[in-house]
Design a protein around this motif. Structure first.
Motif, mmCIF file in Angstrom:
data_model
loop_
_atom_site.group_PDB
_atom_site.id
_atom_site.type_symbol
_atom_site.label_atom_id
_atom_site.label_comp_id
_atom_site.label_asym_id
_atom_site.label_seq_id
_atom_site.Cartn_x
_atom_site.Cartn_y
_atom_site.Cartn_z
ATOM 1 N N PHE A 179 0.680 -0.995 -0.163
ATOM 2 C CA PHE A 179 0.370 -0.212 -0.010
ATOM 3 C C PHE A 179 0.918 1.525 0.100
ATOM 4 C CE2 PHE A 179 -2.643 3.620 2.123
ATOM 5 C CZ PHE A 179 -3.780 3.115 1.286
ATOM 6 N N TYR A 199 2.355 1.696 -3.181
ATOM 7 C CA TYR A 199 0.846 2.620 -4.125
ATOM 8 C C TYR A 199 0.422 3.550 -4.031
ATOM 9 C CZ TYR A 199 -3.350 2.480 -6.880
ATOM 10 O OH TYR A 199 -4.270 2.055 -7.963
ATOM 11 N N VAL A 200 1.052 4.307 -3.185
ATOM 12 C CA VAL A 200 0.673 5.596 -2.384
ATOM 13 C C VAL A 200 0.968 6.602 -2.787
ATOM 14 C CG1 VAL A 200 0.596 7.250 -0.541
ATOM 15 C CG2 VAL A 200 -0.459 5.078 -0.279
ATOM 16 N N TYR A 225 3.337 5.743 -5.608
ATOM 17 C CA TYR A 225 3.666 5.886 -6.643
ATOM 18 C C TYR A 225 2.120 6.969 -7.693
ATOM 19 C CZ TYR A 225 1.253 4.637 -11.710
ATOM 20 O OH TYR A 225 0.738 3.681 -12.785
ATOM 21 N N SER A 226 1.139 7.208 -6.917
ATOM 22 C CA SER A 226 -0.271 8.630 -6.672
ATOM 23 C C SER A 226 0.505 10.274 -6.810
ATOM 24 C CB SER A 226 -1.124 8.148 -6.112
ATOM 25 O OG SER A 226 -1.702 6.927 -6.485
ATOM 26 N N ARG A 243 5.856 -2.733 -7.833
ATOM 27 C CA ARG A 243 4.906 -4.177 -8.201
ATOM 28 C C ARG A 243 4.261 -4.552 -9.876
ATOM 29 N NH1 ARG A 243 0.162 -1.478 -6.298
ATOM 30 N NH2 ARG A 243 -1.039 -1.625 -8.713
ATOM 31 N N GLN A 291 4.429 -13.184 -9.131
ATOM 32 C CA GLN A 291 2.897 -13.770 -7.924
ATOM 33 C C GLN A 291 2.046 -14.799 -9.387
ATOM 34 O OE1 GLN A 291 0.060 -10.924 -6.791
ATOM 35 N NE2 GLN A 291 0.115 -11.484 -5.541
ATOM 36 N N GLU A 292 2.399 -14.634 -10.640
ATOM 37 C CA GLU A 292 1.909 -15.127 -12.007
ATOM 38 C C GLU A 292 2.567 -16.370 -11.753
ATOM 39 O OE1 GLU A 292 -0.385 -14.265 -15.771
ATOM 40 O OE2 GLU A 292 -0.598 -13.622 -13.838
ATOM 41 N N ARG A 310 2.825 -19.132 -9.504
ATOM 42 C CA ARG A 310 1.383 -21.014 -9.594
ATOM 43 C C ARG A 310 1.861 -22.098 -10.820
ATOM 44 N NH1 ARG A 310 -1.739 -16.561 -8.727
ATOM 45 N NH2 ARG A 310 -1.943 -16.125 -11.103
ATOM 46 N N GLN A 332 11.259 0.523 -28.228
ATOM 47 C CA GLN A 332 10.316 -0.175 -28.196
ATOM 48 C C GLN A 332 11.222 -1.166 -29.801
ATOM 49 O OE1 GLN A 332 8.012 2.606 -30.954
ATOM 50 N NE2 GLN A 332 6.493 3.396 -29.432
ATOM 51 N N LEU A 364 -11.208 -0.331 -0.216
ATOM 52 C CA LEU A 364 -10.175 1.227 -0.520
ATOM 53 C C LEU A 364 -10.509 1.810 -1.287
ATOM 54 C CD1 LEU A 364 -6.475 -0.169 0.297
ATOM 55 C CD2 LEU A 364 -7.730 1.965 1.005
ATOM 56 N N LEU A 375 -3.398 15.024 -13.286
ATOM 57 C CA LEU A 375 -1.712 15.118 -12.414
ATOM 58 C C LEU A 375 -1.709 16.546 -13.823
ATOM 59 C CD1 LEU A 375 0.647 12.347 -12.165
ATOM 60 C CD2 LEU A 375 -0.051 14.221 -10.561
ATOM 61 N N PHE A 389 -2.661 14.641 -4.189
ATOM 62 C CA PHE A 389 -2.552 14.002 -4.493
ATOM 63 C C PHE A 389 -3.476 12.358 -4.107
ATOM 64 C CE2 PHE A 389 -1.663 11.105 -0.420
ATOM 65 C CZ PHE A 389 -0.972 9.694 -0.956
ATOM 66 N N VAL A 392 -5.830 11.921 -6.809
ATOM 67 C CA VAL A 392 -5.280 11.098 -8.474
ATOM 68 C C VAL A 392 -5.036 9.918 -7.408
ATOM 69 C CG1 VAL A 392 -2.810 10.473 -8.941
ATOM 70 C CG2 VAL A 392 -3.437 12.741 -9.163
ATOM 71 N N LEU A 393 -4.929 9.616 -6.025
ATOM 72 C CA LEU A 393 -5.094 7.914 -5.263
ATOM 73 C C LEU A 393 -6.199 7.355 -5.059
ATOM 74 C CD1 LEU A 393 -3.674 5.985 -3.384
ATOM 75 C CD2 LEU A 393 -4.062 7.558 -1.552
ATOM 76 N N ASN A 453 -6.979 6.235 -8.638
ATOM 77 C CA ASN A 453 -6.065 5.123 -9.048
ATOM 78 C C ASN A 453 -6.953 3.922 -8.446
ATOM 79 O OD1 ASN A 453 -4.229 6.086 -11.466
ATOM 80 N ND2 ASN A 453 -2.794 6.607 -9.497
ATOM 81 N N ALA A 508 -6.721 -15.627 -11.204
ATOM 82 C CA ALA A 508 -5.752 -15.421 -10.752
ATOM 83 C C ALA A 508 -6.031 -15.412 -8.924
ATOM 84 C CB ALA A 508 -4.407 -14.445 -11.081
#
Lengths: 331, 368
Positions: free
Chosen positions: A139, A142-143, A145-146, A215, A222-223, A226, A314, B34, B298, B342, B345-346, B349, B366
């Protein structure tokens, strides 16, 4: 293989022509010309008289409509000439050469930091998958990342340049070199000074990609865990660490390697926002300034470089993918 | 043959009507705390933006003046909504003293916070309250919750009124990008051949131009910058990811059986694309749109931050940060707008990720 490469190259040339054509047209349609913006805005008394403007327009090819001027520009690029900057009176190639070092220093260290931190972090998250500490770390990533880069940059500036002023932790607010650094300063001292100036920009440039890579590795792992071969490895008695790194991580390297190709343009192109905030004399800042000054040759030279790098990145990514993964063929 | 009930006893008892795709997706989305919190935050922002003039302002929400009821606060949405009588009676934007002086009978309901997003509140404008502190004196206080900027304008009021921009930027620009992206991607994927070839080249070209480069060039190209033009530019440059996904989905679905059946029934290409394929392709396309909203916010705030935003009268969170750049000791100019950007944006997402997990069957498999 060769025919594939030739086909890709031919497509890339077409794409390149379209990109540079569009940007050239856009640049020339912006209000104001380099002559009026550079001279007139700063000081009205230095405004050129109309006859001089006409003469300079002719010299820089601004009297032609943009599409014919574009072909002149493209012809020169084919002959290896990126033209001369109008506002800086220097060849564009020289300007880029001056700026590429600082940008590479910044983005190279940022990329290195990203890889050094994100791989262990991603592996740690995969090893502890589902546990409380993994959730907290994920988490947190993730925070991160934002979190907008420019907000982070301002926060860091407030903390390290304002609140921690006159302490051992103070870091320079902007620039690449301190005032006391001249050509005579020893190599060690000047490198240390530059490193101090680079700390904040490098952190700002790496934390988003760091979170993203971690991430990415975690999701791929995780993929992978398995898969049957992981079960086989466990069954034959390999330790958890060996299963994770030797059997698991080596397989997630495949998509990771292709990402390396895609980060090529960012590596040399720099970041407009970060270089602007920290007044780092790199490529991103050069681009920002050249747009402000309507310096068409520089805008075009940089656009050309960005696009070539993106297309090359690319292509490299696709080639690497086929190279590291025998199941994939470029045909 | 009336076999109403007894004939199929072997069938398992029906529990409830089969739920549709979207209601099932909503069920799954709801189980992610969340993402739900993030959705709640976005709804909260919608409320703030809608009721901005009632939360912070210097114009009454409702007032009775010379026998008529007025809603002067609507003027914050559009200046022409300001009732003419107040201009005729020379209020000059100052309501509290003028209302009491020119019509003792009048009454008014005031906004929660008496502060203006466009100007500093003057001394004694609200009876008994001093003027806003200016320059670097405006630390957050009871009267100025988030402090004031260097001209004494209340940051809280600016942020409340800037919410509209932050929300509109996301919706308008991604609405535009979604329309362009789905149209181009759908045409390319459905028709294939040279149409696909052309569209794919176009997508590649726009993708290759660095976003900020393209946007800066377009912003400079626009004569009179306004928030709507900024939104249009973000939309015009941000459709490539959506187009690629839409193309892939249409490419996959055009050879499916239900499309063949529709074609056999005589449906034209437009009908097949809109009625038959699009509803099935919508879920995967919605995910990049949600992430796109986050990146549009952003981009807008970084443009305002770089000084390429809309001109002064319109307030945006990014332009507050731009003011902070030259006044770093005024930390409140960074912290509050920065955290607001922030969190927004969070939230988008998180909503996007929740949507992805709720609608993508592969991810669900999965997780097991």
């Amino acid at each position: 293989m060769v025919s594939y490469l030739i086909r890709r190259m031919a497509l890339a040339v077409v794409t390149l022509l379209m990109i540079t054509g569009i940007v050239y047209g856009l640049a020339r349609s912006m209000p104001g010309t380099p002559l009026t913006i550079a001279m007139g805005e700063s000081d009205p008394s230095r405004k050129l008289n109309p006859a001089d403007i006409e003469r300079m327009k002719k010299a820089y090819g601004l009297d032609k409509p943009w599409y014919s001027a574009y072909f002149v520009w493209a012809g020169n690029v084919v002959r290896g000439d990126l033209g001369r900057s109008i506002s800086r009176k220097q060849p564009v190639a020289t300007l880029i050469g001056e700026r590429i070092g600082p940008t590479l220093a910044l983005s190279g260290s940022a990329l290195l930091l990203t890889w050094l931190v994100s791989i262990p972090l991603g592996l740690y998250a995969s090893a502890r998958s589902g546990a409380v500490d993994e959730r907290v770390v994920s988490f947190g990533l993730y925070v991160l990342y934002s979190f907008p880069t420019f907000v982070a940059a301002l926060f860091l500036q407030i903390i390290f340049a304002v609140w921690l002023r006159d302490t051992a932790w103070e870091l320079p607010l902007f620039g690449m070199r301190g005032d006391g650094i001249t050509d005579e300063t020893s190599w060690f001292a000047s490198t240390a000074d530059m490193a101090r100036h680079a700390v904040l920009p490098v952190i700002c440039q790496s934390y988003v990609s760091l979170a993203w890579y971690s991430r990415f590795i975690h999701a791929n792992m995780q993929e992978v865990v398995r898969q049957d071969y992981i079960r086989t490895a466990k069954a034959k008695g390999a330790g958890p660490w060996r299963v994770l790194v030797h059997h698991g991580f080596r397989n997630t390297l495949i998509p990771l390697v292709t990402l390396l190709g895609l980060s090529l343009p960012a590596l040399l192109g720099g970041s407009v926002i970060i270089e602007q905030i920290f007044t780092w004399p790199g490529m991103g800042r050069l681009f920002f300034e050249s747009i402000r000054e309507r310096d068409y040759p520089t805008i075009m030279g940089l656009t050309f470089m960005f696009s070539v790098l993106t297309l090359a990145g690319q292509l490299v990514a696709d080639m690497l993918y086929a190279w590291v993964d025998p199941r994939v063929s470029v045909e | 043959m009336t076999s109403d009930e007894p004939s199929n006893e072997s069938r398992p008892p029906r529990q409830q009507a089969a739920r549709g795709f979207w209601s099932e997706a909503w069920q799954r989305f709801r189980s992610r705390k969340l993402s739900m919190a993030a959705l709640g935050f976005v709804l909260f922002l919608v409320l703030v933006a809608t009721f901005a003039p009632a939360i912070a302002g210097t114009k009454p929400v409702i007032c009775r003046y010379k026998g008529t009821i007025y809603v002067p606060c609507l003027a914050y949405f559009d200046r022409t909504f300001e009732p003419v009588i107040f201009a005729k009676d020379r209020f000059r934007g100052t309501y509290p003293a003028n209302l009491a002086e020119k019509d003792p009978e009048s009454w008014a309901i005031w906004p929660l916070v008496f502060q203006d997003p466009y100007r500093s509140v003057r001394d004694n404008e609200w009876p008994g309250e001093p003027a806003n502190p200016a320059r670097d004196q405006g630390t957050p206080s009871r009267r100025n919750l988030f402090g004031t900027d260097q001209y004494g304008v209340d940051v809280f009021a600016k942020m409340v009124h800037g919410t509209t921009v932050a929300l509109l930027v996301g919706f308008v620009s991604m609405g535009l990008a979604g329309t362009i992206g789905i149209t181009i991607g759908a045409t390319a994927g459905y028709f294939g051949g040279w149409v696909d070839m052309l569209a794919s080249r176009l997508i590649e070209v726009v993708m290759c131009i660095p976003t900020l480069v393209l946007i800066l060039a377009l912003v400079a190209f626009v004569d009179k910058p306004s928030i709507w033009k900024t939104m249009a530019i973000i939309g015009l440059t941000g459709w490539t990811g959506i187009a690629r996904l839409a193309r892939a989905e249409f490419l996959r679905l055009r050879s499916s059986e239900f499309v063949m059946a529709a074609r056999a029934a005589g449906a034209g290409p437009l009908r097949i694309m809109l009625r038959h394929i699009l509803p099935n392709a919508l879920a995967p396309v919605l995910v990049p749109i949600t992430f796109g909203i986050a990146s549009a916010i952003l981009i807008e705030s970084s443009l305002s931050f770089l000084g390429f935003g809309p001109p002064p009268p319109s307030v945006s969170w990014g332009s507050l940060l731009n003011d902070a750049r030259s006044n770093l000791q005024m930390w409140w100019l960074v912290v509050f707008p920065g955290v607001a950007i922030f969190l927004t944006v969070l939230s988008y997402n998180l909503v996007g990720e929740g949507l992805q997990e709720a609608t993508d069957p592969r991810l669900r498999e999965a997780r097991k």
